[in-house]
Design an enzyme around this catalytic site. Structure first.
Site, PDB file in Angstrom:
ATOM      1  N   CYS A 101       0.837  -1.195   0.000  1.00  0.00           N
ATOM      2  CA  CYS A 101       0.000   0.000   0.000  1.00  0.00           C
ATOM      3  C   CYS A 101       0.873   1.246   0.000  1.00  0.00           C
ATOM      4  O   CYS A 101       1.891   1.301   0.693  1.00  0.00           O
ATOM      5  CB  CYS A 101      -0.884  -0.025   1.246  1.00  0.00           C
ATOM      6  SG  CYS A 101      -2.028   1.351   1.391  1.00  0.00           S
ATOM      7  N   HIS A 143      -9.225  -3.804  -1.373  1.00  0.00           N
ATOM      8  CA  HIS A 143      -8.161  -3.067  -0.686  1.00  0.00           C
ATOM      9  C   HIS A 143      -8.446  -1.568  -0.717  1.00  0.00           C
ATOM     10  O   HIS A 143      -8.392  -0.891   0.315  1.00  0.00           O
ATOM     11  CB  HIS A 143      -6.812  -3.372  -1.349  1.00  0.00           C
ATOM     12  CG  HIS A 143      -5.684  -2.544  -0.849  1.00  0.00           C
ATOM     13  ND1 HIS A 143      -4.753  -3.019   0.046  1.00  0.00           N
ATOM     14  CD2 HIS A 143      -5.328  -1.254  -1.110  1.00  0.00           C
ATOM     15  CE1 HIS A 143      -3.882  -2.061   0.303  1.00  0.00           C
ATOM     16  NE2 HIS A 143      -4.207  -0.974  -0.382  1.00  0.00           N
ATOM     17  N   GLU A 144      -8.768  -1.036  -1.903  1.00  0.00           N
ATOM     18  CA  GLU A 144      -9.035   0.403  -2.026  1.00  0.00           C
ATOM     19  C   GLU A 144     -10.325   0.786  -1.297  1.00  0.00           C
ATOM     20  O   GLU A 144     -10.398   1.830  -0.648  1.00  0.00           O
ATOM     21  CB  GLU A 144      -9.101   0.827  -3.493  1.00  0.00           C
ATOM     22  CG  GLU A 144      -7.810   0.621  -4.254  1.00  0.00           C
ATOM     23  CD  GLU A 144      -6.587   1.255  -3.623  1.00  0.00           C
ATOM     24  OE1 GLU A 144      -6.706   2.251  -2.875  1.00  0.00           O
ATOM     25  OE2 GLU A 144      -5.473   0.752  -3.866  1.00  0.00           O
ATOM     26  N   HIS A 147     -10.015   1.555   2.353  1.00  0.00           N
ATOM     27  CA  HIS A 147      -9.578   2.918   2.694  1.00  0.00           C
ATOM     28  C   HIS A 147     -10.783   3.834   2.904  1.00  0.00           C
ATOM     29  O   HIS A 147     -10.766   4.694   3.787  1.00  0.00           O
ATOM     30  CB  HIS A 147      -8.678   3.501   1.600  1.00  0.00           C
ATOM     31  CG  HIS A 147      -7.309   2.924   1.587  1.00  0.00           C
ATOM     32  ND1 HIS A 147      -6.411   3.096   2.620  1.00  0.00           N
ATOM     33  CD2 HIS A 147      -6.668   2.173   0.659  1.00  0.00           C
ATOM     34  CE1 HIS A 147      -5.284   2.480   2.325  1.00  0.00           C
ATOM     35  NE2 HIS A 147      -5.410   1.910   1.149  1.00  0.00           N
TER      36      HIS A 147
END
Length: 173
Positions: A101, A143-144, A147
């Site tokens: 990341c 994953h994104e 965030h």
């Protein structure tokens, strides 16, 4: 080109949750451009708005980095897909892989992700779109999306390996 500084752990702003976009205007388009430019400068495959300190719910992702064709190319840079207000629906099968990341530079860790997901999102004009993503694009999108929920891959790792990474980062400060 509008490169933005990427926030890194332990910055507390990485724990903020994104706010849904309601204004599909020039500032939203500029945010998408900035995210793409930042990805290109940092050699990233994806980036969420939270990572640059913007709480609007926006992700940019480069599908070719995960061996997928981009079905929704951004006219500014056709390599990237822009997702506004994404919502994910996870499949029932999971796979493990190493994640890295831009907000945790120099480290990677093993994380479990759903191998397929259905994603609903809006484009920069506010038009609703849907897509089913297979592996490994599904992992990158999760994953994104994390965030936007105030999470890092460190939060999804087993506690001991995550603690080791955090300790090493603290020792570097």
């Amino acid at each position: 080109m509008a490169f933005r500084k990427v926030l890194t752990w332990p910055n507390p702003n990485l724990k903020l949750c994104a706010i849904p976009v309601t204004n599909f205007d020039d500032s939203l388009r500029q945010l998408a451009i900035d995210l793409v430019d930042t990805c290109n400068v940092k050699f990233g495959a994806g980036l969420a708005s939270i990572q640059v300190g913007d709480t609007r719910s926006v992700i940019v992702l480069k599908p070719s980095a995960f061996e997928f064709t981009n079905k929704f190319p951004f006219e500014y840079d056709k390599e990237f897909w822009v997702l506004v207000n994404p919502e994910l629906h996870l499949g029932s099968d999971f796979s493990e892989w190493d994640e890295a990341c831009l907000s945790v530079p120099g480290y990677q860790g093993n994380v479990q992700r759903a191998t397929t997901i259905d994603v609903t999102f809006q484009d920069l004009s506010g038009v609703l779109k849907k897509m089913t993503c297979g592996w490994p694009l599904s992992g990158a999108l999760q994953h994104e999306y994390d965030h936007l929920e105030g999470k890092l891959y460190l939060d999804r790792m087993p506690k001991r390996p995550a603690a080791k990474i955090k300790q090493k980062i603290w020792q570097q400060k």
